[in-house]
Design a protein around this motif. Structure first.
Motif, PDB file in Angstrom:
ATOM      1  N   THR A  97       0.831  -1.363  -0.095  1.00  0.00           N
ATOM      2  CA  THR A  97      -0.100  -0.139  -0.077  1.00  0.00           C
ATOM      3  C   THR A  97       0.834   1.200   0.097  1.00  0.00           C
ATOM      4  O   THR A  97       0.488   2.344  -0.694  1.00  0.00           O
ATOM      5  CB  THR A  97      -0.750   0.017   1.430  1.00  0.00           C
ATOM      6  N   LEU A  98       1.855   1.305   0.669  1.00  0.00           N
ATOM      7  CA  LEU A  98       2.808   2.470   0.535  1.00  0.00           C
ATOM      8  C   LEU A  98       3.354   2.584  -0.375  1.00  0.00           C
ATOM      9  O   LEU A  98       3.434   4.003  -0.916  1.00  0.00           O
ATOM     10  CB  LEU A  98       3.858   2.006   1.827  1.00  0.00           C
ATOM     11  N   TRP A  99       3.804   1.567  -1.228  1.00  0.00           N
ATOM     12  CA  TRP A  99       4.501   1.560  -2.415  1.00  0.00           C
ATOM     13  C   TRP A  99       3.599   2.286  -3.596  1.00  0.00           C
ATOM     14  O   TRP A  99       3.776   3.051  -4.215  1.00  0.00           O
ATOM     15  CB  TRP A  99       5.042   0.400  -2.867  1.00  0.00           C
ATOM     16  N   GLN A 100       2.263   1.414  -3.616  1.00  0.00           N
ATOM     17  CA  GLN A 100       1.097   1.895  -4.467  1.00  0.00           C
ATOM     18  C   GLN A 100       0.847   3.495  -4.302  1.00  0.00           C
ATOM     19  O   GLN A 100       0.254   4.156  -5.125  1.00  0.00           O
ATOM     20  CB  GLN A 100       0.025   1.301  -4.525  1.00  0.00           C
ATOM     21  N   ASN A 101       1.134   3.999  -2.991  1.00  0.00           N
ATOM     22  CA  ASN A 101       0.822   5.490  -2.894  1.00  0.00           C
ATOM     23  C   ASN A 101       1.820   6.378  -3.267  1.00  0.00           C
ATOM     24  O   ASN A 101       1.348   7.672  -3.462  1.00  0.00           O
ATOM     25  CB  ASN A 101       0.450   5.797  -1.210  1.00  0.00           C
ATOM     26  N   ILE A 102       2.946   5.901  -3.779  1.00  0.00           N
ATOM     27  CA  ILE A 102       4.018   6.656  -4.452  1.00  0.00           C
ATOM     28  C   ILE A 102       3.317   7.348  -5.640  1.00  0.00           C
ATOM     29  O   ILE A 102       2.918   6.299  -6.432  1.00  0.00           O
ATOM     30  CB  ILE A 102       5.296   6.111  -4.575  1.00  0.00           C
ATOM     31  N   PRO A 108       9.656   3.951  -8.335  1.00  0.00           N
ATOM     32  CA  PRO A 108      10.801   3.524  -9.182  1.00  0.00           C
ATOM     33  C   PRO A 108      10.490   2.292  -9.996  1.00  0.00           C
ATOM     34  O   PRO A 108      11.123   2.300 -11.193  1.00  0.00           O
ATOM     35  CB  PRO A 108      11.745   3.151  -8.065  1.00  0.00           C
ATOM     36  N   PHE A 109       9.425   1.471  -9.604  1.00  0.00           N
ATOM     37  CA  PHE A 109       9.248   0.342 -10.461  1.00  0.00           C
ATOM     38  C   PHE A 109       8.035  -0.511  -9.788  1.00  0.00           C
ATOM     39  O   PHE A 109       7.671  -0.148  -8.750  1.00  0.00           O
ATOM     40  CB  PHE A 109      10.300  -0.681 -10.435  1.00  0.00           C
ATOM     41  N   GLU A 110       7.319  -1.055 -10.520  1.00  0.00           N
ATOM     42  CA  GLU A 110       6.188  -2.123 -10.146  1.00  0.00           C
ATOM     43  C   GLU A 110       6.788  -3.169  -9.287  1.00  0.00           C
ATOM     44  O   GLU A 110       7.583  -3.957  -9.596  1.00  0.00           O
ATOM     45  CB  GLU A 110       5.288  -2.291 -11.302  1.00  0.00           C
ATOM     46  N   LEU A 111       6.074  -3.431  -7.998  1.00  0.00           N
ATOM     47  CA  LEU A 111       6.594  -4.492  -7.164  1.00  0.00           C
ATOM     48  C   LEU A 111       6.062  -5.947  -7.686  1.00  0.00           C
ATOM     49  O   LEU A 111       5.132  -6.149  -8.346  1.00  0.00           O
ATOM     50  CB  LEU A 111       5.802  -4.251  -5.762  1.00  0.00           C
ATOM     51  N   GLY A 112       6.928  -6.824  -7.404  1.00  0.00           N
ATOM     52  CA  GLY A 112       6.587  -8.329  -7.661  1.00  0.00           C
ATOM     53  C   GLY A 112       6.231  -8.625  -6.355  1.00  0.00           C
ATOM     54  O   GLY A 112       5.720  -7.879  -5.333  1.00  0.00           O
ATOM     55  N   THR A 113       6.777  -9.680  -5.926  1.00  0.00           N
ATOM     56  CA  THR A 113       6.399 -10.326  -4.662  1.00  0.00           C
ATOM     57  C   THR A 113       7.250 -10.060  -3.629  1.00  0.00           C
ATOM     58  O   THR A 113       8.584  -9.895  -3.852  1.00  0.00           O
ATOM     59  CB  THR A 113       6.361 -12.083  -4.655  1.00  0.00           C
ATOM     60  N   HIS A 192      17.041   7.044  -8.178  1.00  0.00           N
ATOM     61  CA  HIS A 192      16.688   5.670  -7.508  1.00  0.00           C
ATOM     62  C   HIS A 192      16.377   6.113  -6.006  1.00  0.00           C
ATOM     63  O   HIS A 192      16.122   4.849  -5.290  1.00  0.00           O
ATOM     64  CB  HIS A 192      17.791   4.601  -7.779  1.00  0.00           C
ATOM     65  N   CYS A 193      16.113   7.258  -5.570  1.00  0.00           N
ATOM     66  CA  CYS A 193      15.722   7.156  -4.376  1.00  0.00           C
ATOM     67  C   CYS A 193      14.538   8.348  -4.059  1.00  0.00           C
ATOM     68  O   CYS A 193      14.269   9.183  -5.008  1.00  0.00           O
ATOM     69  CB  CYS A 193      17.127   8.046  -3.680  1.00  0.00           C
ATOM     70  N   VAL A 194      13.697   7.865  -3.376  1.00  0.00           N
ATOM     71  CA  VAL A 194      12.183   8.496  -3.120  1.00  0.00           C
ATOM     72  C   VAL A 194      12.049   8.874  -1.796  1.00  0.00           C
ATOM     73  O   VAL A 194      12.267   8.025  -0.811  1.00  0.00           O
ATOM     74  CB  VAL A 194      11.114   7.534  -3.881  1.00  0.00           C
ATOM     75  N   HIS A 195      11.652  10.251  -1.795  1.00  0.00           N
ATOM     76  CA  HIS A 195      11.187  10.411  -0.339  1.00  0.00           C
ATOM     77  C   HIS A 195       9.884   9.902   0.053  1.00  0.00           C
ATOM     78  O   HIS A 195       8.638  10.059  -0.800  1.00  0.00           O
ATOM     79  CB  HIS A 195      11.184  12.014  -0.182  1.00  0.00           C
ATOM     80  N   ASP A 200       2.921   9.798   5.308  1.00  0.00           N
ATOM     81  CA  ASP A 200       2.658   8.648   4.526  1.00  0.00           C
ATOM     82  C   ASP A 200       2.578   7.314   5.086  1.00  0.00           C
ATOM     83  O   ASP A 200       1.691   6.377   4.302  1.00  0.00           O
ATOM     84  CB  ASP A 200       3.886   8.607   3.410  1.00  0.00           C
ATOM     85  N   ILE A 201       3.351   6.972   5.787  1.00  0.00           N
ATOM     86  CA  ILE A 201       3.513   5.603   6.469  1.00  0.00           C
ATOM     87  C   ILE A 201       2.141   5.383   7.126  1.00  0.00           C
ATOM     88  O   ILE A 201       1.517   4.464   7.097  1.00  0.00           O
ATOM     89  CB  ILE A 201       4.906   5.401   7.302  1.00  0.00           C
ATOM     90  N   SER A 202       1.753   6.455   8.098  1.00  0.00           N
ATOM     91  CA  SER A 202       0.291   6.374   8.781  1.00  0.00           C
ATOM     92  C   SER A 202      -0.624   6.187   7.900  1.00  0.00           C
ATOM     93  O   SER A 202      -1.651   5.274   8.031  1.00  0.00           O
ATOM     94  CB  SER A 202       0.152   7.554   9.549  1.00  0.00           C
ATOM     95  N   ARG A 203      -0.685   6.930   6.822  1.00  0.00           N
ATOM     96  CA  ARG A 203      -1.974   6.520   5.999  1.00  0.00           C
ATOM     97  C   ARG A 203      -1.887   5.306   5.270  1.00  0.00           C
ATOM     98  O   ARG A 203      -3.045   4.731   5.164  1.00  0.00           O
ATOM     99  CB  ARG A 203      -1.865   7.839   5.024  1.00  0.00           C
ATOM    100  N   ALA A 204      -0.874   4.914   4.896  1.00  0.00           N
ATOM    101  CA  ALA A 204      -0.895   3.372   4.314  1.00  0.00           C
ATOM    102  C   ALA A 204      -1.424   2.383   5.253  1.00  0.00           C
ATOM    103  O   ALA A 204      -2.085   1.523   4.793  1.00  0.00           O
ATOM    104  CB  ALA A 204       0.646   3.268   3.628  1.00  0.00           C
ATOM    105  N   ILE A 205      -0.853   2.631   6.531  1.00  0.00           N
ATOM    106  CA  ILE A 205      -1.548   1.550   7.584  1.00  0.00           C
ATOM    107  C   ILE A 205      -2.943   1.688   7.703  1.00  0.00           C
ATOM    108  O   ILE A 205      -3.608   0.596   7.571  1.00  0.00           O
ATOM    109  CB  ILE A 205      -0.630   1.822   8.781  1.00  0.00           C
ATOM    110  N   LYS A 206      -3.391   2.949   7.702  1.00  0.00           N
ATOM    111  CA  LYS A 206      -4.708   3.140   8.041  1.00  0.00           C
ATOM    112  C   LYS A 206      -5.492   2.595   6.793  1.00  0.00           C
ATOM    113  O   LYS A 206      -6.570   2.054   6.968  1.00  0.00           O
ATOM    114  CB  LYS A 206      -5.205   4.557   8.276  1.00  0.00           C
TER     115      LYS A 206
END
Length: 232
Positions: A97-102, A108-113, A192-195, A200-206
């Motif tokens: 969820t955190l990654w998709q919210n970027i 940087p890329f789409e996640l695999g497993t 290759h670095c993202v802020h 953002d972490i809190s929102r991803a968890i919720k």
């Protein structure tokens, strides 16, 4: 947990009744509330507060264990949540969820497993570049540098990008990135670095918990952790 939900329902109902007695507009001519009814409702509120204190849902657990603004302790809890093997029971959904919210243009890329998340590792075994969190997937390596009050070290992010790339190469993975987790947004970042922020972490968890409702202790702890880090 069901007892907590019952309390919340009763409290919400009581507050709605109190609100109905209060003036809806702050004007000189506003009719004062019915004092007798208001006193009665406030009297009903007292046992609810007492009952809530006895539920024992540990809403203040992170204050009790002294998490506060400690980077090392906070990173350990975050690693637990991001690790699909964690006892929280949510598998890889918090990290996904955190990654998709970027935003897509910065992702940087789409996640695999997602395979695992580990804390305080030395990814390439050089004894020099110890990273806070390392997330490994079937085709990627992501390093997370955690900051709360500390500042970035000299060329630290560039070094970590090189470390992530080297680790990915050694492990035969085609993708790598560094997430710089800090309250403030840096002016410049290496490729290759993202802020990401603690908000953002809190929102991803919720968001994860809303999409996957659970009465488990793991979900409760995740939610309270999200509340704790929201203002970091």
């Amino acid at each position: 947990m069901l007892e907590t939900h019952s309390f919340h329902f009763r409290l919400s109902e009581l507050l709605q009744r109190i609100n109905a007695l209060l003036p809806q507009e702050r004007t000189i001519e506003a009719t004062p509330p019915d004092e007798a009814k208001l006193r009665g409702l406030l009297s009903d509120l007292s046992p609810l507060i007492t009952a809530f204190s006895a539920i024992g849902n540990a809403d203040d657990i992170w204050s009790v264990v002294g998490l506060e603004r400690n980077e090392v302790r906070t990173a350990r809890v975050l690693t637990w949540l991001l690790d699909p093997r964690g006892s929280h029971g949510a598998r890889a959904t918090y990290f996904k969820t955190l990654w998709q919210n970027i935003p897509e243009q910065r992702r940087p890329f789409e996640l695999g497993t997602v395979l695992r998340a580990t804390r305080e590792t030395v990814p390439i075994g050089d004894g020099q570049n110890r990273v806070d969190i390392e997330v490994e997937g079937d085709d990627f390596i992501v390093i997370i540098e955690v900051k709360i009050d500390a500042v970035e070290g000299l060329n630290q992010l560039s070094r970590y990008v090189s470390v992530a790339k080297a680790k990915a190469t050694v492990r035969g993975k085609s993708k790598f990135a560094v997430l710089f987790l800090t309250p403030g947004r840096p002016l410049t970042l290496p490729q290759h670095c993202v802020h990401v922020s603690w908000l953002d972490i809190s929102r991803a968890i919720k968001q994860t918990l809303k999409a996957n409702p659970s009465e488990s202790m793991g979900a409760h702890l995740a939610s309270s952790f999200a509340d704790h880090i929201r203002s970091l």
